[in-house]
Write a protein that holds these residues in place. Structure first.
Motif, PDB file in Angstrom:
ATOM      1  N   GLU A  63       0.772  -1.141  -0.087  1.00 45.00           N
ATOM      2  CA  GLU A  63      -0.236   0.019   0.079  1.00 45.00           C
ATOM      3  C   GLU A  63       0.775   1.249  -0.088  1.00 45.00           C
ATOM      4  N   TYR A  64       1.909   1.471   0.607  1.00 43.83           N
ATOM      5  CA  TYR A  64       2.813   2.330   0.966  1.00 43.83           C
ATOM      6  C   TYR A  64       3.661   2.641  -0.251  1.00 43.83           C
ATOM      7  N   PHE A  65       3.520   1.731  -1.120  1.00 50.51           N
ATOM      8  CA  PHE A  65       4.478   2.043  -2.495  1.00 50.51           C
ATOM      9  C   PHE A  65       3.674   1.741  -3.625  1.00 50.51           C
ATOM     10  N   SER A  66       2.495   2.077  -3.631  1.00 50.49           N
ATOM     11  CA  SER A  66       1.622   2.018  -4.899  1.00 50.49           C
ATOM     12  C   SER A  66       2.231   3.046  -5.978  1.00 50.49           C
ATOM     13  N   ALA A  67       2.890   4.124  -5.525  1.00 50.65           N
ATOM     14  CA  ALA A  67       3.312   4.861  -6.674  1.00 50.65           C
ATOM     15  C   ALA A  67       4.272   4.563  -7.389  1.00 50.65           C
ATOM     16  N   ASN A  68       4.865   3.176  -6.930  1.00 50.59           N
ATOM     17  CA  ASN A  68       5.947   2.486  -7.649  1.00 50.59           C
ATOM     18  C   ASN A  68       5.263   1.732  -8.848  1.00 50.59           C
ATOM     19  N   ILE A  69       3.977   1.383  -8.744  1.00 54.26           N
ATOM     20  CA  ILE A  69       3.416   0.355  -9.491  1.00 54.26           C
ATOM     21  C   ILE A  69       3.109   0.850 -10.974  1.00 54.26           C
ATOM     22  N   LYS A  70       3.972   0.330 -11.991  1.00 54.37           N
ATOM     23  CA  LYS A  70       3.630   0.599 -13.286  1.00 54.37           C
ATOM     24  C   LYS A  70       3.081  -0.510 -13.946  1.00 54.37           C
ATOM     25  N   THR A  71       2.849  -1.581 -13.336  1.00 52.08           N
ATOM     26  CA  THR A  71       2.329  -2.764 -13.721  1.00 52.08           C
ATOM     27  C   THR A  71       0.531  -2.663 -13.796  1.00 52.08           C
ATOM     28  N   PRO A  72      -0.100  -2.739 -14.886  1.00 52.06           N
ATOM     29  CA  PRO A  72      -1.486  -3.057 -14.665  1.00 52.06           C
ATOM     30  C   PRO A  72      -1.902  -4.091 -13.740  1.00 52.06           C
ATOM     31  N   LEU A  73      -2.855  -3.639 -12.931  1.00 55.16           N
ATOM     32  CA  LEU A  73      -3.116  -4.647 -11.860  1.00 55.16           C
ATOM     33  C   LEU A  73      -4.780  -4.822 -11.977  1.00 55.16           C
ATOM     34  N   LEU A  74      -5.200  -6.202 -11.678  1.00 52.68           N
ATOM     35  CA  LEU A  74      -6.652  -6.675 -11.436  1.00 52.68           C
ATOM     36  C   LEU A  74      -6.604  -7.008 -10.151  1.00 52.68           C
ATOM     37  N   VAL A  75      -7.754  -6.750  -9.420  1.00 52.52           N
ATOM     38  CA  VAL A  75      -7.926  -7.058  -8.069  1.00 52.52           C
ATOM     39  C   VAL A  75      -9.170  -7.840  -8.071  1.00 52.52           C
TER      40      VAL A  75
END
Length: 678
Positions: free
Chosen positions: A599-611
């Motif tokens: 959660e605290y590093f969501s700014a790093n996420i460049k990969t498309p994510l399905l939840v």
């Protein structure tokens, strides 16, 4: 007929989400009445909302009514909901949490009314003399928070319909019990015990006590309670049945307890685990073969699959049962039926699972197998031969360590390969939950949907339906996985979110895989702790995959995003599980809990994510998914989410199974296959 060519990801297949969801059945347990020798089994049916159906092998009919759900939520994961004894079948009912008895068509509750459903029962054990008295686990949710749920052993008087305490302490909110087992005469009882922060496979202990029956009150009491095996935090002893398993040697081998001493059964250590970690109750990996207890049939794990041994208790020798008809890669719920005859539930790599009976004959113990009940669909047409790829176990050499995996080569009888010269198949790397779990080598039709379009799958818990969309696959049993010895499990101590993530990334980069898959079109997916690994790999500063867009796509099924939050709101069974995985409590090592929370590093996420998330999940509550979704939205990342009402930790209903498959299939098509189709 000539074979076709098409780009990977666009191969056609008869395996559909509809067919899988409609006919999804799993064998949850098999029971033997030790007096009448009648056999029963429990099926989980997705088409009936995930209901657990208890069936008689003799009549092939339900023992209880069609509104009865033979399931318990003790330890949240349940198991051991039912037993049979002298013509009576006893079972917990998920609908009202009461225990019922069924005999000759008469069905009656034997526990008191519980309108608020605060009491949960499991692991029932009938006293062999006073047969209306049953010992069971009692989980008390009167004060229903993870920190205040109380566990104990109780006695159910099925005649008086009362429940009284048998083993309970003032520290019950930190304690757990499993596998109460009477001696044949009923004058002794054994059980497994552990307490926070241990899990049962970390520091399970076995106790034995004398049993006294008071004829005036018709109650049981215990005396001379003695610890006979296991050591908190150091040695785990599980599955008491005169025999038990202990990992004192660093492998869970077979041991025995006698009045004289506790000792290993095998003459020398066998470097295989003779049990799985007991995430659920009642999954015994062995049974006596004769009335005198001189020999036992045992399940061990070799190369990530089950093997059967006959163990001579007196000599300590063991002989593997090998037969061309034994094609099961997972054997569970082993129960004695009669001399040298036993039953079990089994899973194959190339066919549906089944409830089985096996008889051993002669000095070589030649096996004869009989299928009692298959989980195969009764309505769908059979799938074509050659559509399923056989599992190939691998030992991947990653830097300074070995990591175990299972590879499935591309296969489809209708296709000869890709129509694009030099194309390698896209890949989905799946990550099993736990994390103390194992990706087994059995056929899972949920995996087959994605494989049909030939994307390569790397991964535990990957629905076979997803594999069929892809091509080949590799299931990675990362450091911390079970059934490879205690040392392999303990690689993850203090390293959760680090070592497991590295294992998955380096597996994709390994020499063995680089020549087989398109590493630029690799997705990662997982559920629960596997979902956490998927999230951690694309977000944490410590992950090599977060520095660049290493994974083309990611899918989190009820994955963990905030370890600080989970430490307070997960269920009791796993409430302190993270203490060892992360090296301390959140008060002791707050920086670890922060630095390993995606959660605290969501700014790093460049990969498309399905939840994908169940709204009634108490193991990984929905807030875990919402926090990562909100973080990605704030940073304008690419995320898609679907929440399912009525679903808990995993998908049980056919409707949800179908939707989850379709959502994920469409996701991969959008993210990973659009350029190919163009």
């Amino acid at each position: 007929m000539s074979k076709k060519y098409a780009p990977y990801g666009l191969w056609e297949s008869p395996i559909t989400a509809d067919a899988i969801a409609q006919d999804s059945v799993s064998m949850g347990d098999i029971l033997v009445d030790p007096i009448t020798k009648d056999i029963y089994y429990i099926e989980q049916r997705a088409s009936e909302g995930g209901r657990y159906v208890l069936l008689s092998n003799q009549t092939q009919k339900e023992v209880f009514g069609t509104d009865f759900n033979a399931r318990t939520r003790v330890h949240e994961y349940g198991g051991a909901a039912a037993i049979a004894y002298n013509g009576t079948v006893y079972s917990s009912n998920f609908k009202d949490f009461l225990v019922y008895a069924a005999k000759n068509g008469n069905i009656n509750p034997i526990t008191p009314e519980d309108p608020n459903k605060v009491y949960r029962y499991a692991d029932l054990c009938v006293h062999p003399v006073h047969t209306d008295l049953l010992v069971a686990i009692l989980e008390d949710h009167t004060n229903d928070t993870p920190q205040t749920v109380r566990n104990s052993l109780c006695v159910i008087d099925s005649t008086a319909r009362t429940v009284t305490s048998l083993v309970c302490t003032e520290n019950a909110q930190n304690e757990f019990y499993a596998a109460p087992t009477f001696s044949p005469s009923g004058d002794k009882i054994a059980w497994q015990f552990w307490q926070h922060p241990d899990m049962p496979w970390e520091g399970g202990q076995i106790y034995v006590a004398d049993v006294r029956h008071d004829p005036n009150t018709h109650k049981l009491s215990l005396s001379n309670t003695k610890l006979v095996a296991g050591n908190a935090n150091k040695i785990s002893a599980c599955y008491p049945l005169l025999l038990f398993t202990s990992d004192e040697s660093k492998f869970a081998n077979l041991w025995e307890y006698t009045q004289a001493r506790t000792k290993p059964v095998l003459s020398s250590v066998v470097q295989q685990d003779f049990c799985e970690p007991p995430w659920t109750l009642g999954n015994y990996p062995f049974a006596f073969l004769d009335a005198n207890g001189t020999k036992a049939i045992c399940v061990a794990w070799q190369g990530g699959r089950s093997v059967l041994y006959v163990v001579d208790i007196a000599t300590g020798s063991h002989m593997e049962i090998k037969d061309d008809l034994f094609d099961f890669v997972v054997v569970e719920h082993v129960r004695r039926l009669s001399d040298y005859t036993f039953v079990f539930t089994g899973l194959r790599s190339n066919a549906p699972g089944a409830a089985m009976r096996c008889t051993l004959t002669g000095s070589s113990f030649k096996p004869t197998f009989e299928e009692l009940k298959s989980t195969a669909s009764t309505s769908a047409a059979p799938f074509p031969e050659g559509i399923i790829s056989p599992p190939i176990p691998l030992e991947l050499k990653l830097d300074n360590r070995i990591v175990y995996a299972v590879y499935y080569a591309p296969t489809n009888p209708e296709y000869a390969g890709s129509s694009i010269e030099g194309e390698k198949p896209p890949c989905v790397l799946g990550v099993h939950g736990g994390p103390t779990g194992l990706e087994t080598q059995n056929l899972n039709w949920l995996k087959a949907v994605f494989h049909k379009q030939r994307i390569c799958l790397v991964g535990p818990d990957v629905p076979h339906s997803i594999i069929m969309l892809i091509n080949c696959r590799l299931d990675v049993n990362y450091s911390g996985s079970s059934c490879y010895g205690r040392a392999y499990v303990e690689r993850l101590k203090g390293n959760w979110g680090i070592t497991d993530v590295s294992d998955c990334i380096e597996s994709v980069e390994s020499a063995e895989l680089c020549s087989l898959i398109d590493t630029k079109r690799t997705a990662i997916r997982g559920g629960s702790a596997g979902g956490y690994i998927a999230l951690a790999s694309i977000s944490l500063d410590s992950s090599a995959a977060s520095k660049t867009k290493f994974f083309a796509s990611a899918t989190s099924n009820y994955g963990i995003s905030n370890l600080e939050l989970l430490a307070g709101d997960t269920h009791k069974f796993e409430l302190r599980y993270m203490v060892k995985l992360l090296g301390g409590t959140k008060e002791e090592v707050p920086e670890v809990y922060h630095d390993r929370s995606p959660e605290y590093f969501s700014a790093n996420i460049k990969t498309p994510l399905l939840v994908l998330q169940g709204n009634d999940d108490e193991v990984v509550p929905p807030a875990q998914s919402w926090t990562i979704i909100d973080g990605i939205i704030k940073t304008k990342g690419h995320v898609e989410a679907h929440f399912f009402d009525g679903e808990q930790h995993g998908w049980r209903t056919s409707q949800t199974i179908k939707k989850a498959i379709e959502f994920e299939r469409e996701w991969y098509e959008k993210i990973m296959l659009t350029t190919v189709s163009k």
